[in-house]
Write an enzyme that holds these catalytic residues in place. Structure first.
Site, PDB file in Angstrom:
ATOM      1  N   ASP A 104       0.847  -1.188   0.000  1.00  0.00           N
ATOM      2  CA  ASP A 104       0.000   0.000   0.000  1.00  0.00           C
ATOM      3  C   ASP A 104       0.885   1.241   0.000  1.00  0.00           C
ATOM      4  OD1 ASP A 104       0.985   0.153   2.561  1.00  0.00           O
ATOM      5  OD2 ASP A 104      -0.909  -0.269   3.550  1.00  0.00           O
TER       6      ASP A 104
ATOM      7  N   ASP B 283      -8.122  -7.375   0.793  1.00  0.00           N
ATOM      8  CA  ASP B 283      -7.117  -7.587   1.837  1.00  0.00           C
ATOM      9  C   ASP B 283      -7.700  -7.182   3.172  1.00  0.00           C
ATOM     10  OD1 ASP B 283      -5.624  -4.958   3.138  1.00  0.00           O
ATOM     11  OD2 ASP B 283      -6.667  -4.514   1.262  1.00  0.00           O
TER      12      ASP B 283
END
Length: 400
Positions: free
Chosen positions: A89, A262
């Site tokens: 991320d 996720d």
């Protein structure tokens, strides 16, 4: 790097995402290895579960051990002994959620270091620099993250700023062996979401993420935003809904057309002795009812925990020994991976409606026990209205 759609069923797709380190079958759940490691699980165990991709956090890795050290070690794959795919991320979400002092301006995110207390700046270019040093297969753009319940002009401002930051990230992105996903913003405003999707689609090459959800919004808003975004995004790119990990959410979002997910939920909930099961949803193994329950967590599960240990044993050690967390974590991750495998099979065989009916009937039914008299209730729990509405939107019917 490419995405092949292999089958369709309603809004859902089953596909293969070809990445440098593995072919990822979608829809897929990505376990979260925050600092290059799963909580209580080693990479070899993930390989044995046929996990093809996991997520690591740029924010945490950038602070410890630091992206320069990871790069010197040969990149994240080599450092953590993981030869399959990784998604990192951008670090924006953690800065917003963890930093006490955080501001955003056109240059980037300004935040307080959790280690030194000094103010630091993270412009989009720096986020890409860090992620390129980490070497993940997929990077995320730095976006302007706001709380999902935020209203007013700031929602539109954050959406447009995320588009501008994407353009800066694209300039900073120099490695051909790493894909970069834009992140779609717009809060709960469906028109802003559609506008953002249009702009992000012009710039996306490999995939697009749907950000800004799973932050406390009502589920009725959640599924409608996911549905609207999936409908507005290009059909040839994978769609990644960030932060989704509850089993029902995974199933509903997959059949609405999303492809990647996720969440830390499987390992986080394991630390409290909570196991994920198809029948009944959650099993609180710290409850006294499991003290003399000598069944495995799930008879049908093929994980190492269910093959070798009983509910009673785990009950006796959970919260007392670290191995208790480990055993439940192994089961929970395998549960999620197996669930997504079955979702893919339902899409492939065009049996989504049948799968939905069986999954929801089991999930909201009572947990199976060695002694049925010990069950809290033999009655089925009510399927939430938002689930029924989402299923109806897909064109399917529940007959219970």
């Amino acid at each position: 790097m490419r995405y092949d759609v292999l089958a369709r069923a309603g809004f859902a797709r089953r596909g293969n995402l070809h990445l440098p380190h593995s072919i990822v079958e979608t829809p897929v759940f990505m376990p979260v290895g925050t600092q290059g490691t799963m909580k209580g699980i080693v990479p070899e165990q993930l390989v044995s579960m046929d996990c093809r991709i996991l997520l690591c956090n740029t924010y945490h890795l950038g602070h410890r051990p630091g992206h320069e050290r990871v790069k010197a070690a040969g990149g994240l794959h080599k450092m953590m002994n993981w030869n399959r795919s990784i998604l990192t991320d951008s670090g924006g979400f953690q800065m917003v959620s963890l930093s006490k002092l955080m501001t955003v301006d056109e240059n980037g995110v300004n935040f307080e270091s959790p280690h030194t207390g000094e103010m630091m700046a993270l412009p989009p270019e720096k986020s890409i620099e860090i992620q390129q040093a980490l070497g993940a297969d997929i990077m995320m753009q730095l976006d302007h993250v706001i709380h999902v319940l935020t209203t007013g002009d700031i929602v539109k401002e954050a959406m447009h700023r995320s588009i501008r930051w994407l353009d800066r990230c694209k300039v900073a992105h120099t490695r051909d062996d790493q894909a970069m996903f834009p992140i779609l913003q717009g809060g709960l405003n469906l028109e802003l979401r559609k506008e953002c999707a249009k702009e992000m689609a012009k710039r996306a090459k490999v995939g697009i993420a749907i950000g800004g959800l799973s932050g406390g919004e009502e589920k009725d808003h959640f599924w409608r935003v996911v549905a609207a975004c999936c409908a507005a995004l290009p059909p040839h790119l994978p769609r990644y809904v960030m932060g989704v990990g509850f089993p029902v959410d995974l199933v509903i979002c997959s059949f609405l057309g999303a492809d990647m997910f996720d969440c830390v939920y499987p390992t986080r909930t394991a630390r409290f002795g909570t196991a994920m099961v198809r029948r009944g949803g959650l099993m609180q193994l710290n409850q006294k009812r499991y003290k003399e329950d000598f069944l495995p967590i799930d008879k049908k599960c093929e994980c190492n925990t269910c093959k070798n240990y009983t509910r009673a044993y785990i009950h006796s050690i959970v919260g007392k020994e670290t191995v208790g967390c480990h055993l439940v974590s192994v089961h929970n991750i395998k549960h999620q991976l197996d669930l997504m495998r079955d979702v893919r099979q339902a899409i492939q065989s065009n049996s989504v409606e049948q799968f939905l009916k069986q999954f929801l009937y089991d999930y909201y039914g009572p947990i199976q026990s060695e002694n049925p008299s010990k069950q809290d209730s033999e009655k089925m729990r009510e399927v939430p209205q938002w689930v029924r509405d989402a299923v109806d939107h897909m064109g399917y019917k529940l007959d219970f």
